[in-house]
Write an enzyme that holds these catalytic residues in place. Structure first.
Site, mmCIF file in Angstrom:
data_model
loop_
_atom_site.group_PDB
_atom_site.id
_atom_site.type_symbol
_atom_site.label_atom_id
_atom_site.label_comp_id
_atom_site.label_asym_id
_atom_site.label_seq_id
_atom_site.Cartn_x
_atom_site.Cartn_y
_atom_site.Cartn_z
ATOM 1 N N ASP A 134 54.528 17.778 82.718
ATOM 2 C CA ASP A 134 54.176 18.345 81.420
ATOM 3 C C ASP A 134 54.407 17.429 80.214
ATOM 4 O O ASP A 134 54.350 17.882 79.077
ATOM 5 C CB ASP A 134 54.988 19.644 81.236
ATOM 6 C CG ASP A 134 54.504 20.506 80.087
ATOM 7 O OD1 ASP A 134 53.321 20.427 79.751
ATOM 8 O OD2 ASP A 134 55.319 21.256 79.523
ATOM 9 N N CYS A 188 40.340 37.139 89.027
ATOM 10 C CA CYS A 188 40.643 38.025 87.908
ATOM 11 C C CYS A 188 39.764 39.272 87.904
ATOM 12 O O CYS A 188 40.159 40.310 87.359
ATOM 13 C CB CYS A 188 40.469 37.282 86.584
ATOM 14 S SG CYS A 188 41.716 36.018 86.268
ATOM 15 N N CYS A 191 39.390 42.534 85.203
ATOM 16 C CA CYS A 191 40.628 42.759 84.456
ATOM 17 C C CYS A 191 40.649 41.946 83.157
ATOM 18 O O CYS A 191 40.312 40.761 83.145
ATOM 19 C CB CYS A 191 41.832 42.377 85.309
ATOM 20 S SG CYS A 191 43.428 42.574 84.473
ATOM 21 N N CYS A 194 45.371 40.562 80.045
ATOM 22 C CA CYS A 194 45.977 39.451 79.299
ATOM 23 C C CYS A 194 45.295 39.232 77.953
ATOM 24 O O CYS A 194 45.940 38.847 76.974
ATOM 25 C CB CYS A 194 45.951 38.173 80.137
ATOM 26 S SG CYS A 194 44.293 37.605 80.606
ATOM 27 N N CYS A 198 47.172 40.388 73.689
ATOM 28 C CA CYS A 198 47.520 39.295 72.773
ATOM 29 C C CYS A 198 47.641 39.802 71.338
ATOM 30 O O CYS A 198 46.669 40.302 70.758
ATOM 31 C CB CYS A 198 46.470 38.188 72.842
ATOM 32 S SG CYS A 198 46.861 36.785 71.750
ATOM 33 N N CYS A 214 47.820 31.216 68.944
ATOM 34 C CA CYS A 214 48.716 31.534 70.053
ATOM 35 C C CYS A 214 50.169 31.496 69.581
ATOM 36 O O CYS A 214 50.609 30.514 68.971
ATOM 37 C CB CYS A 214 48.503 30.549 71.192
ATOM 38 S SG CYS A 214 49.666 30.703 72.550
ATOM 39 N N CYS A 241 55.955 33.081 73.898
ATOM 40 C CA CYS A 241 55.445 34.443 74.067
ATOM 41 C C CYS A 241 55.082 34.638 75.534
ATOM 42 O O CYS A 241 54.438 33.780 76.132
ATOM 43 C CB CYS A 241 54.220 34.657 73.183
ATOM 44 S SG CYS A 241 53.456 36.295 73.340
ATOM 45 N N CYS A 244 50.899 37.725 77.690
ATOM 46 C CA CYS A 244 49.740 37.620 78.571
ATOM 47 C C CYS A 244 50.149 37.353 80.017
ATOM 48 O O CYS A 244 49.440 37.723 80.959
ATOM 49 C CB CYS A 244 48.749 36.568 78.075
ATOM 50 S SG CYS A 244 49.383 34.877 78.044
ATOM 51 N N CYS A 248 50.007 40.553 83.726
ATOM 52 C CA CYS A 248 49.099 40.207 84.816
ATOM 53 C C CYS A 248 49.421 41.025 86.069
ATOM 54 O O CYS A 248 50.559 40.994 86.564
ATOM 55 C CB CYS A 248 49.201 38.719 85.136
ATOM 56 S SG CYS A 248 48.109 38.210 86.495
#
Length: 344
Positions: A134, A188, A191, A194, A198, A214, A241, A244, A248
């Site tokens: 990352d 997904c 659905c 998510c 938000c 975001c 946060c 989302c 799930c």
């Protein structure tokens, strides 16, 4: 599956990784176009590093041309509590689950290096590895989907039918040729949980994110005052946060993380805003030593706490903002004034 890859999978699980997959550096050709569109639309906000190193990020084979395989690994941090429950405790701070203990970069990188050393011992010293967590121009999520770990959901995060979506990704680039896995596809369906949850409507469309809206971006990456129209939507979220991720449906199939270094610290699971807003620079660094929170610094952190205080609806708590109206940091001072304006 080759014998080397089979034993590699076994070793990865023994080290603590929840899942492993392999792809080639050339397997995400379409991801570059999506990244270019994201940056062209300005959706990356102040994250200039995305644009500055876009060529490498768009094409893993350009980052290290000698690499033959990319080994993608998932490290679970699935919580054993409801991350959304804290949002109802307005006098306390909501900190993203991943940041409630040790910095995952350190934990995951050590595991990657250990697995990489094992691979070199098996494949021979003529080969090489590079590990990434990352912090390099690597598109971990598209690579992980190409390696079969899961798929990028409508919230753009990676999720998997057997892991949910609370997991970190690590990558090992290597010159060792390994048999690639089949890529995963979206599961997904219809659905939209998510997208619907938000608070700031950060998704222009399914599978698209405008980082400028975001909350994770706003509380961590964005420097300076936030758009006044977005401040109320932050609620008591002061670092990241989980909304989302938490809603799930695939999380019901996930296992709870067993790595104790990801378990919530007692003082970070639901800290009092009244304590946090009083932190000076030294107090901030002492409290968040070894935590990913440390990297945003005291000023940005206290700015976020002041927004949460303004959203608390607690007149006594909001009054604490008065002492920071003249703070040397302009964003902190602005946030303090805004908080006082919210006094009921």
């Amino acid at each position: 599956m080759s014998a080397l890859k089979q034993t590699l999978t076994t070793e990865a699980k023994a080290i603590g990784f929840a899942k492993i997959g392999v792809c080639r550096p050339t397997d995400i050709a379409e991801a570059g176009a999506r990244l270019h569109a994201f940056v062209a639309a300005g959706h990356h906000g102040q994250m200039g590093w995305l644009a500055d190193r876009i060529a490498w990020r768009s094409d893993p084979s350009a980052l290290w041309p000698e690499a033959k395989s990319v080994i993608m690994l998932a490290d679970l941090y699935t919580p054993n509590h409801d991350p959304l429950a804290i949002l109802q405790e307005k006098s306390r701070a909501a900190i993203s689950v991943y940041a409630q203990n040790k910095d995952y970069h350190d934990v995951v990188k050590k595991r990657l290096k250990r697995l990489g050393r094992w691979l070199l011992e098996q494949a021979g010293e003529d080969h090489q590895i590079k590990v990434f967590v990352d912090t390099a121009p690597v598109m971990e999520k598209p690579l992980a989907q190409a390696a079969g770990l899961g798929w990028q959901g409508k919230h753009t995060n990676l999720l998997a039918r057997d892991l949910g979506n609370f997991f970190f990704l690590g990558a090992i680039f290597t010159t060792v040729p390994l048999e690639p896995d089949s890529p995963d596809v979206s599961h997904c369906g219809s659905c939209t949980a998510c997208l619907d949850i938000c608070p700031t409507k950060a998704f222009p469309a399914p599978y698209q994110l405008d980082a400028r809206r975001c909350i994770s971006y706003l509380t961590i990456e964005h420097k300076g005052p936030l758009d006044p129209d977005l401040r109320s939507a932050l609620g008591n979220r002061i670092y990241g946060c989980d909304d989302c991720l938490a809603v799930c449906p695939w999380n019901k199939f996930a296992q709870t993380a067993t790595e104790m270094r990801y378990a919530p610290r007692g003082d970070l699971r639901a800290p009092n805003l009244a304590e946090l807003v009083q932190l000076d620079d030294q107090g901030f660094r002492d409290r968040f030593s070894g935590s990913p929170i440390k990297r945003i610094g005291r000023d940005r952190f206290v700015r976020n706490v002041l927004y949460a205080i303004g959203n608390s609806g607690d007149a006594g708590l909001i009054e604490m903002a008065r002492s920071l109206v003249d703070d040397p940091d302009a964003a902190v001072s602005d946030a303090a004034k805004w908080a006082l304006e919210q006094r009921p």
